[in-house]
Design a protein around this motif. Structure first.
Motif, PDB file in Angstrom:
ATOM      1  N   UNK A 184       0.813  -1.218   0.000  1.00 25.18           N
ATOM      2  CA  UNK A 184       0.000   0.000   0.000  1.00 25.18           C
ATOM      3  C   UNK A 184       0.847   1.268   0.000  1.00 25.18           C
ATOM      4  N   UNK A 185       2.075   1.177   0.478  1.00 18.92           N
ATOM      5  CA  UNK A 185       2.876   2.386   0.671  1.00 18.92           C
ATOM      6  C   UNK A 185       4.104   2.484  -0.229  1.00 18.92           C
ATOM      7  N   UNK A 186       4.416   1.416  -0.951  1.00 23.72           N
ATOM      8  CA  UNK A 186       5.582   1.443  -1.828  1.00 23.72           C
ATOM      9  C   UNK A 186       5.233   0.785  -3.156  1.00 23.72           C
ATOM     10  N   UNK A 187       5.842   1.300  -4.199  1.00 18.92           N
ATOM     11  CA  UNK A 187       5.629   0.732  -5.535  1.00 18.92           C
ATOM     12  C   UNK A 187       6.990   0.430  -6.165  1.00 18.92           C
ATOM     13  N   UNK A 188       7.035  -0.642  -6.895  1.00 17.13           N
ATOM     14  CA  UNK A 188       8.240  -1.058  -7.611  1.00 17.13           C
ATOM     15  C   UNK A 188       7.987  -0.822  -9.093  1.00 17.13           C
ATOM     16  N   UNK A 189       8.801   0.018  -9.719  1.00 19.48           N
ATOM     17  CA  UNK A 189       8.533   0.404 -11.103  1.00 19.48           C
ATOM     18  C   UNK A 189       9.804   0.441 -11.942  1.00 19.48           C
ATOM     19  N   UNK A 190       9.598   0.321 -13.246  1.00 25.42           N
ATOM     20  CA  UNK A 190      10.590   0.693 -14.243  1.00 25.42           C
ATOM     21  C   UNK A 190       9.921   1.752 -15.111  1.00 25.42           C
ATOM     22  N   UNK A 191      10.671   2.762 -15.492  1.00 28.87           N
ATOM     23  CA  UNK A 191      10.030   3.793 -16.306  1.00 28.87           C
ATOM     24  C   UNK A 191      11.026   4.481 -17.236  1.00 28.87           C
ATOM     25  N   UNK A 192      10.468   5.035 -18.316  1.00 29.65           N
ATOM     26  CA  UNK A 192      11.231   5.828 -19.274  1.00 29.65           C
ATOM     27  C   UNK A 192      10.657   7.238 -19.264  1.00 29.65           C
ATOM     28  N   UNK A 193      11.525   8.231 -19.254  1.00 23.36           N
ATOM     29  CA  UNK A 193      11.102   9.633 -19.213  1.00 23.36           C
ATOM     30  C   UNK A 193      11.196  10.261 -20.596  1.00 23.36           C
ATOM     31  N   UNK A 194      10.087  10.874 -21.021  1.00 27.91           N
ATOM     32  CA  UNK A 194      10.040  11.584 -22.298  1.00 27.91           C
ATOM     33  C   UNK A 194       9.775  13.057 -21.994  1.00 27.91           C
ATOM     34  N   UNK A 195      10.832  13.824 -21.920  1.00 31.12           N
ATOM     35  CA  UNK A 195      10.717  15.224 -21.508  1.00 31.12           C
ATOM     36  C   UNK A 195      10.225  16.106 -22.645  1.00 31.12           C
ATOM     37  N   UNK A 196       9.219  16.954 -22.360  1.00 33.75           N
ATOM     38  CA  UNK A 196       8.752  17.906 -23.363  1.00 33.75           C
ATOM     39  C   UNK A 196       8.970  19.352 -22.941  1.00 33.75           C
ATOM     40  N   UNK A 197       9.473  19.566 -21.700  1.00 36.53           N
ATOM     41  CA  UNK A 197       9.781  20.920 -21.236  1.00 36.53           C
ATOM     42  C   UNK A 197      10.817  20.835 -20.124  1.00 36.53           C
ATOM     43  N   UNK A 198      11.732  21.787 -20.090  1.00 36.30           N
ATOM     44  CA  UNK A 198      12.764  21.781 -19.062  1.00 36.30           C
ATOM     45  C   UNK A 198      12.244  22.270 -17.726  1.00 36.30           C
ATOM     46  N   UNK A 226       5.421  -7.175 -26.076  1.00 35.38           N
ATOM     47  CA  UNK A 226       6.327  -8.184 -25.540  1.00 35.38           C
ATOM     48  C   UNK A 226       7.775  -7.783 -25.386  1.00 35.38           C
ATOM     49  N   UNK A 227       8.154  -6.599 -25.896  1.00 36.79           N
ATOM     50  CA  UNK A 227       9.542  -6.172 -25.717  1.00 36.79           C
ATOM     51  C   UNK A 227       9.779  -5.809 -24.242  1.00 36.79           C
ATOM     52  N   UNK A 228      10.958  -6.148 -23.735  1.00 38.00           N
ATOM     53  CA  UNK A 228      11.242  -5.910 -22.321  1.00 38.00           C
ATOM     54  C   UNK A 228      11.531  -4.438 -22.058  1.00 38.00           C
ATOM     55  N   UNK A 229      11.159  -3.981 -20.866  1.00 38.83           N
ATOM     56  CA  UNK A 229      11.433  -2.600 -20.489  1.00 38.83           C
ATOM     57  C   UNK A 229      12.931  -2.344 -20.421  1.00 38.83           C
ATOM     58  N   UNK A 230      13.700  -3.352 -20.023  1.00 43.62           N
ATOM     59  CA  UNK A 230      15.152  -3.170 -19.949  1.00 43.62           C
ATOM     60  C   UNK A 230      15.722  -2.825 -21.324  1.00 43.62           C
ATOM     61  N   UNK A 231      15.247  -3.541 -22.343  1.00 45.35           N
ATOM     62  CA  UNK A 231      15.729  -3.264 -23.698  1.00 45.35           C
ATOM     63  C   UNK A 231      15.272  -1.891 -24.183  1.00 45.35           C
ATOM     64  N   UNK A 232      14.034  -1.541 -23.870  1.00 47.05           N
ATOM     65  CA  UNK A 232      13.505  -0.244 -24.292  1.00 47.05           C
ATOM     66  C   UNK A 232      14.216   0.897 -23.581  1.00 47.05           C
ATOM     67  N   UNK A 233      14.518   0.709 -22.301  1.00 52.56           N
ATOM     68  CA  UNK A 233      15.251   1.727 -21.543  1.00 52.56           C
ATOM     69  C   UNK A 233      16.642   1.917 -22.127  1.00 52.56           C
ATOM     70  N   UNK A 234      17.315   0.797 -22.432  1.00 54.05           N
ATOM     71  CA  UNK A 234      18.658   0.871 -23.004  1.00 54.05           C
ATOM     72  C   UNK A 234      18.637   1.579 -24.350  1.00 54.05           C
ATOM     73  N   UNK A 235      17.635   1.255 -25.155  1.00 58.09           N
ATOM     74  CA  UNK A 235      17.532   1.878 -26.474  1.00 58.09           C
ATOM     75  C   UNK A 235      17.325   3.387 -26.365  1.00 58.09           C
ATOM     76  N   UNK A 236      16.414   3.791 -25.475  1.00 61.82           N
ATOM     77  CA  UNK A 236      16.130   5.221 -25.374  1.00 61.82           C
ATOM     78  C   UNK A 236      17.311   5.975 -24.752  1.00 61.82           C
ATOM     79  N   UNK A 237      18.007   5.323 -23.848  1.00 57.87           N
ATOM     80  CA  UNK A 237      19.218   5.930 -23.294  1.00 57.87           C
ATOM     81  C   UNK A 237      20.240   6.193 -24.399  1.00 57.87           C
ATOM     82  N   UNK A 238      20.369   5.256 -25.329  1.00 53.02           N
ATOM     83  CA  UNK A 238      21.303   5.425 -26.441  1.00 53.02           C
ATOM     84  C   UNK A 238      20.877   6.592 -27.329  1.00 53.02           C
TER      85      UNK A 238
END
Length: 385
Positions: A184-198, A226-238
């Motif tokens: 109830x008080x903690x969440x475990x997440x993976x996420x990618x950030x798509x910034x549109x403003x500083x 079905x693509x893994x978040x780890x792969x998507x995170x790595x790709x967007x980081x690149x």
């Protein structure tokens, strides 16, 4: 060094810095609760604890206060909920002296006894503390006996709490209760950030914002396919790394050949780092979010707990970014639960425990020595009067 001993050493030494410039005290009594008298040394000790607590409260509102404290600036003139820090320290110390008696009596009523291990930990922690800080404590009017009493009551308090609220205790707590608190008080997440403003204060380029939303949704579709978040995170980081390298190239007027080398090196470095992280930490791309947190933003945290469901992918938005979030089952992290279980238990029943202490205290006859309290001011305790 075991966990219990480390905890005891922290409790006994954390306030020593506060007393580094204190004045003298005596053994006059501060409060009497039924047949138990608490002396001035205990009160002075808890004044120091109250000052530390006040610094924490102030720092929650403005982290600058913490640095003022570290550099030795007095915070006595500050206020907490309209109350001066001096009065806060006094009230805190009196309350802790009363609590000292309540815990002692509850410990006896419950038929508890300190174990040999607990007694050994107390002896070790007091000896180590006194060896390091005896001059400081004695200058403050705190005896070795008082330090020992603090160590003993700290251990007793843990035993009393556990007698009521630990699994198998009087409260009837189950392991599922503690796990429910975690969920109830903690969440475990993976996420990618798509910034549109500083900045939230900047004017929003709606076309660019729409473009970033389209990109976020494209990643959402790929994750759901079905693509893994780890792969998507790595790709967007690149992609971000390459974009950053290109910006540096434009600003420095690098040649096209230098740009290609830079981009290749950046990409290779990212790939190597990702491979190393995956080998060293299987949870490298995960974040544990507290419901009371504000990182990366308060809106992000709120949406994670109100919109995102475990096992699903969701695009959410705050003032400056879109996020693709994968919410994972936090109970699958056995290591997380085992490492922090005691903290979850304490947080779960903190309010109930406070109510228990106050209700018990209400049944006792309490006498407060106002004259002694006026003598042992916060200024005097901190050596600045």
């Amino acid at each position: 060094m075991n966990k219990l001993l480390r905890k005891m050493l922290v409790i006994l030494t954390i306030f020593a810095v506060v007393f580094s410039m204190t004045g003298c005290g005596d053994t006059s009594w501060i409060v009497k609760v039924d047949d138990v008298t608490v002396n001035a040394g205990m009160y002075i000790y808890y004044q120091g604890a109250g000052y530390t607590a006040a610094v924490y409260e102030l720092s929650e509102e403005d982290s600058t206060y913490y640095y003022y404290y570290l550099f030795g600036y007095s915070l006595l003139d500050e206020t907490i909920d309209g109350q001066s820090v001096s009065d806060y320290m006094s009230d805190y110390a009196v309350d802790m002296c009363k609590q000292y008696v309540v815990i002692s009596k509850l410990f006896e009523e419950l038929g508890l006894e300190l174990t040999e291990t607990e007694l050994a930990n107390i002896e070790t922690s007091v000896a180590n503390t006194w060896e390091s800080y005896s001059d400081t404590y004695e200058a403050a009017g705190i005896s070795e006996e008082t330090v020992e009493k603090v160590a003993i009551i700290t251990m007793m308090e843990e035993d009393v709490f556990n007698a009521y609220y630990e699994v198998g205790g009087l409260n009837g707590t189950t392991e599922d209760d503690i796990k429910d608190y975690l969920e109830e008080n903690y969440a475990r997440v993976k996420y990618i950030t798509f910034e549109f403003s500083e900045s939230a204060d900047d004017a929003i380029d709606e076309d660019y914002k729409a473009e970033m939303l389209e990109i976020a949704n494209s990643y959402l579709e790929r994750a759901e396919a079905g693509e893994s978040m780890d792969d998507l995170i790595a790709e967007y980081d690149e992609i971000l790394a390459a974009a950053e390298a290109e910006e540096e190239e434009d600003s420095e007027d690098e040649t096209e050949e230098e740009v290609e080398e830079t981009e290749e090196e950046e990409t290779e470095e990212v790939e190597v780092e990702d491979e190393e992280e995956e080998e060293e930490d299987p949870y490298a791309n995960e974040s544990i979010i507290s419901i009371e947190g504000d990182s990366p933003s308060e809106k992000f945290v709120n949406y994670v707990f109100t919109v995102c469901s475990v096992g699903e992918y969701t695009v959410i938005q705050d003032d400056t970014c879109f996020y693709l979030v994968e919410r994972l089952d936090i109970l699958e992290r056995d290591d997380l639960y085992e490492a922090n279980r005691d903290d979850y238990l304490e947080a779960l029943f903190d309010d109930a425990y406070t109510t228990l202490i106050n209700e018990k205290l209400a049944t006792y006859e309490v006498e407060v020595n106002d004259k002694a309290i006026k003598r042992y001011t916060a200024e005097r305790a901190l050596g600045i009067d």
